[in-house]
Design a protein around this motif. Structure first.
Motif, PDB file in Angstrom:
ATOM      1  N   SER A  71      -5.235  17.757 -14.482  1.00 53.81           N
ATOM      2  CA  SER A  71      -4.657  16.423 -14.264  1.00 53.81           C
ATOM      3  C   SER A  71      -4.770  16.009 -12.804  1.00 53.81           C
ATOM      4  CB  SER A  71      -3.185  16.447 -14.655  1.00 53.81           C
ATOM      5  OG  SER A  71      -2.472  17.184 -13.683  1.00 53.81           O
ATOM      6  N   SER A  72      -4.289  14.790 -12.506  1.00 52.76           N
ATOM      7  CA  SER A  72      -4.335  14.314 -11.118  1.00 52.76           C
ATOM      8  C   SER A  72      -3.448  15.156 -10.214  1.00 52.76           C
ATOM      9  CB  SER A  72      -3.983  12.832 -11.000  1.00 52.76           C
ATOM     10  OG  SER A  72      -3.343  12.368 -12.130  1.00 52.76           O
ATOM     11  N   TYR A  88      -4.595   9.971   1.128  1.00 57.93           N
ATOM     12  CA  TYR A  88      -5.629   9.125   0.535  1.00 57.93           C
ATOM     13  C   TYR A  88      -5.717   9.332  -0.975  1.00 57.93           C
ATOM     14  CZ  TYR A  88     -10.222   7.138  -0.383  1.00 57.93           C
ATOM     15  OH  TYR A  88     -11.267   6.427  -0.897  1.00 57.93           O
ATOM     16  N   ILE A  89      -5.735  10.578  -1.399  1.00 59.18           N
ATOM     17  CA  ILE A  89      -5.837  10.890  -2.827  1.00 59.18           C
ATOM     18  C   ILE A  89      -4.576  10.438  -3.567  1.00 59.18           C
ATOM     19  CG2 ILE A  89      -5.970  12.791  -4.501  1.00 59.18           C
ATOM     20  CD1 ILE A  89      -8.629  12.134  -3.230  1.00 59.18           C
ATOM     21  N   LYS A  92      -4.842   6.735  -4.061  1.00 61.33           N
ATOM     22  CA  LYS A  92      -5.798   6.426  -5.126  1.00 61.33           C
ATOM     23  C   LYS A  92      -5.179   6.677  -6.488  1.00 61.33           C
ATOM     24  CE  LYS A  92      -9.490   4.958  -3.183  1.00 61.33           C
ATOM     25  NZ  LYS A  92     -10.102   3.686  -3.504  1.00 61.33           N
ATOM     26  N   SER A  93      -4.417   7.761  -6.577  1.00 62.64           N
ATOM     27  CA  SER A  93      -3.766   8.118  -7.830  1.00 62.64           C
ATOM     28  C   SER A  93      -2.774   7.036  -8.239  1.00 62.64           C
ATOM     29  CB  SER A  93      -3.062   9.463  -7.675  1.00 62.64           C
ATOM     30  OG  SER A  93      -2.430   9.820  -8.872  1.00 62.64           O
ATOM     31  N   LEU A  96      -4.557   3.995  -9.544  1.00 67.21           N
ATOM     32  CA  LEU A  96      -4.989   4.200 -10.927  1.00 67.21           C
ATOM     33  C   LEU A  96      -3.828   3.972 -11.895  1.00 67.21           C
ATOM     34  CD1 LEU A  96      -7.261   7.370 -10.736  1.00 67.21           C
ATOM     35  CD2 LEU A  96      -7.950   5.095 -11.460  1.00 67.21           C
ATOM     36  N   GLN A 100      -3.412   1.072 -14.870  1.00 67.56           N
ATOM     37  CA  GLN A 100      -3.126   1.395 -16.261  1.00 67.56           C
ATOM     38  C   GLN A 100      -1.879   0.677 -16.754  1.00 67.56           C
ATOM     39  OE1 GLN A 100      -3.013   5.628 -16.113  1.00 67.56           O
ATOM     40  NE2 GLN A 100      -5.232   5.803 -16.038  1.00 67.56           N
TER      41      GLN A 100
ATOM     42  N   VAL B  15     -11.402   8.217   5.975  1.00 67.77           N
ATOM     43  CA  VAL B  15     -10.763   7.512   4.858  1.00 67.77           C
ATOM     44  C   VAL B  15     -10.413   6.079   5.248  1.00 67.77           C
ATOM     45  CG1 VAL B  15      -9.884   9.659   3.887  1.00 67.77           C
ATOM     46  CG2 VAL B  15      -8.377   8.273   5.264  1.00 67.77           C
ATOM     47  N   ARG B  46     -10.190  21.253 -19.954  1.00 67.62           N
ATOM     48  CA  ARG B  46     -10.754  19.902 -19.933  1.00 67.62           C
ATOM     49  C   ARG B  46     -10.331  19.210 -18.646  1.00 67.62           C
ATOM     50  NH1 ARG B  46     -13.134  21.215 -23.675  1.00 67.62           N
ATOM     51  NH2 ARG B  46     -12.802  21.028 -25.907  1.00 67.62           N
ATOM     52  N   LEU B  47     -10.978  18.093 -18.379  1.00 71.81           N
ATOM     53  CA  LEU B  47     -10.675  17.319 -17.183  1.00 71.81           C
ATOM     54  C   LEU B  47     -10.188  15.939 -17.619  1.00 71.81           C
ATOM     55  CD1 LEU B  47     -11.161  17.605 -14.011  1.00 71.81           C
ATOM     56  CD2 LEU B  47     -13.267  16.373 -14.408  1.00 71.81           C
ATOM     57  N   SER B  48      -9.000  15.526 -17.170  1.00 75.32           N
ATOM     58  CA  SER B  48      -8.516  14.205 -17.555  1.00 75.32           C
ATOM     59  C   SER B  48      -9.359  13.129 -16.864  1.00 75.32           C
ATOM     60  CB  SER B  48      -7.043  14.029 -17.176  1.00 75.32           C
ATOM     61  OG  SER B  48      -6.916  13.678 -15.820  1.00 75.32           O
ATOM     62  N   ASP B  50      -8.384  10.482 -15.206  1.00 74.78           N
ATOM     63  CA  ASP B  50      -7.882  10.218 -13.858  1.00 74.78           C
ATOM     64  C   ASP B  50      -8.328  11.293 -12.881  1.00 74.78           C
ATOM     65  OD1 ASP B  50      -4.628   8.600 -14.389  1.00 74.78           O
ATOM     66  OD2 ASP B  50      -6.705   7.945 -14.679  1.00 74.78           O
ATOM     67  N   ALA B  51      -8.247  12.537 -13.318  1.00 73.24           N
ATOM     68  CA  ALA B  51      -8.645  13.645 -12.443  1.00 73.24           C
ATOM     69  C   ALA B  51     -10.115  13.503 -12.063  1.00 73.24           C
ATOM     70  CB  ALA B  51      -8.382  14.981 -13.110  1.00 73.24           C
ATOM     71  N   LEU B  53     -11.862  10.724 -11.852  1.00 72.53           N
ATOM     72  CA  LEU B  53     -11.989   9.619 -10.900  1.00 72.53           C
ATOM     73  C   LEU B  53     -11.545  10.046  -9.508  1.00 72.53           C
ATOM     74  CD1 LEU B  53     -10.687   6.663 -13.100  1.00 72.53           C
ATOM     75  CD2 LEU B  53     -13.006   6.945 -12.223  1.00 72.53           C
ATOM     76  N   LEU B  54     -10.431  10.772  -9.455  1.00 73.20           N
ATOM     77  CA  LEU B  54      -9.933  11.222  -8.155  1.00 73.20           C
ATOM     78  C   LEU B  54     -10.884  12.215  -7.508  1.00 73.20           C
ATOM     79  CD1 LEU B  54      -6.126  11.634  -8.863  1.00 73.20           C
ATOM     80  CD2 LEU B  54      -7.222   9.874  -7.492  1.00 73.20           C
ATOM     81  N   GLU B  57     -13.687  10.494  -5.850  1.00 74.34           N
ATOM     82  CA  GLU B  57     -13.275  10.001  -4.529  1.00 74.34           C
ATOM     83  C   GLU B  57     -13.286  11.126  -3.511  1.00 74.34           C
ATOM     84  OE1 GLU B  57     -13.068   6.140  -5.364  1.00 74.34           O
ATOM     85  OE2 GLU B  57     -12.559   6.973  -3.398  1.00 74.34           O
ATOM     86  N   LEU B  58     -12.755  12.273  -3.926  1.00 73.77           N
ATOM     87  CA  LEU B  58     -12.682  13.427  -3.030  1.00 73.77           C
ATOM     88  C   LEU B  58     -14.066  13.861  -2.578  1.00 73.77           C
ATOM     89  CD1 LEU B  58     -10.316  15.444  -2.133  1.00 73.77           C
ATOM     90  CD2 LEU B  58     -11.443  17.016  -3.643  1.00 73.77           C
TER      91      LEU B  58
END
Lengths: 122, 98
Positions: A71-72, A88-89, A92-93, A96, A100, B15, B46-48, B50-51, B53-54, B57-58
């Motif tokens: 997860s994030s 920064y992350i 971004k989270s 998002l 949603q 950034v 698995r990868l969500s 959102d994860a 997308l983040l 970015e990383l």
């Protein structure tokens, strides 16, 4: 099969290399100092290898939280070493999450107006 | 020995600049997803969305840091082009910072 896997890996490497090239090209233009092909290839290779490390960390974090889906929250942990990166992350989270929420509101709104339309017809 | 706080300033610089010219240039969600998944040790991991997308970015920040630090190194050596020696010099600290 290992052959398919090699092909997939090659394609992924190529995709990474392409994006790295585009990013370096733009940065080269912005700062008027361009990158040799060798450097672009080296950055791409490094990024590719770093992904392996990130992936294993992400998997370990998810597992630690007794989840099988990364997860994030796990990504935020991976970004923990640098404060600026971490912030920064996190931002971004949140972006998002807001997107949603907005989408959900829009869809809920659509359903409501459809329902009221149907009601008025009846 | 490199100043550890310099790294903070550098990533921070990276950034900040990204906000200005984010455009559409970056890693695709699908590519990142496949890339990371291929390194997972267990099939069930698995990868969500959102994860993914983040992480895209990383990765973008990672590449930009590598690039800008290499450029600064080239600059400090009065070189017009960024060559492999410049990248090699900044690589250890880059990996430590991430």
């Amino acid at each position: 099969m290992s052959v398919d896997n090699d092909e997939t890996q090659q394609r992924l490497k190529a995709a990474v290399h392409y994006t790295v090239g585009r990013l370096c090209q733009r940065m080269g233009e912005d700062h008027r100092r361009e990158f040799s092909r060798q450097v672009i290839a080296a950055i791409a290779e490094t990024a590719f290898r770093q992904c392996d490390i990130f992936a294993k960390d992400l998997e370990a974090f998810a597992r630690h939280a007794k989840r099988s889906t990364v997860s994030s929250e796990d990504v935020k942990l991976v970004a923990r070493r640098s404060t600026a990166l971490s912030i920064y992350i996190q931002n971004k989270s949140e972006e998002l999450n807001e997107e949603q929420r907005d989408l959900k509101k829009k869809n809920a709104g659509k359903r409501k107006s459809r329902d009221t339309e149907e009601e008025s017809r009846e | 020995m490199t100043n550890p706080y310099a790294a903070e300033r550098q990533i921070s610089h990276s950034v900040e600049n990204m906000a200005e010219k984010d455009a559409e240039l970056g890693f695709k969600k699908e590519t990142v997803s496949k890339l990371l998944s291929s390194s997972f040790k267990e099939d069930k991991t698995r990868l969500s969305g959102d994860a993914a997308l983040l992480m895209a970015e990383l990765l973008k920040v990672f590449v930009q840091e590598a690039a800008v630090r290499s450029q600064k190194q080239a600059e400090s050596e009065d070189c017009d082009q960024v060559d492999i020696e410049h990248f090699e010099k900044i690589l250890p600290q880059l990996l430590l910072d991430f």
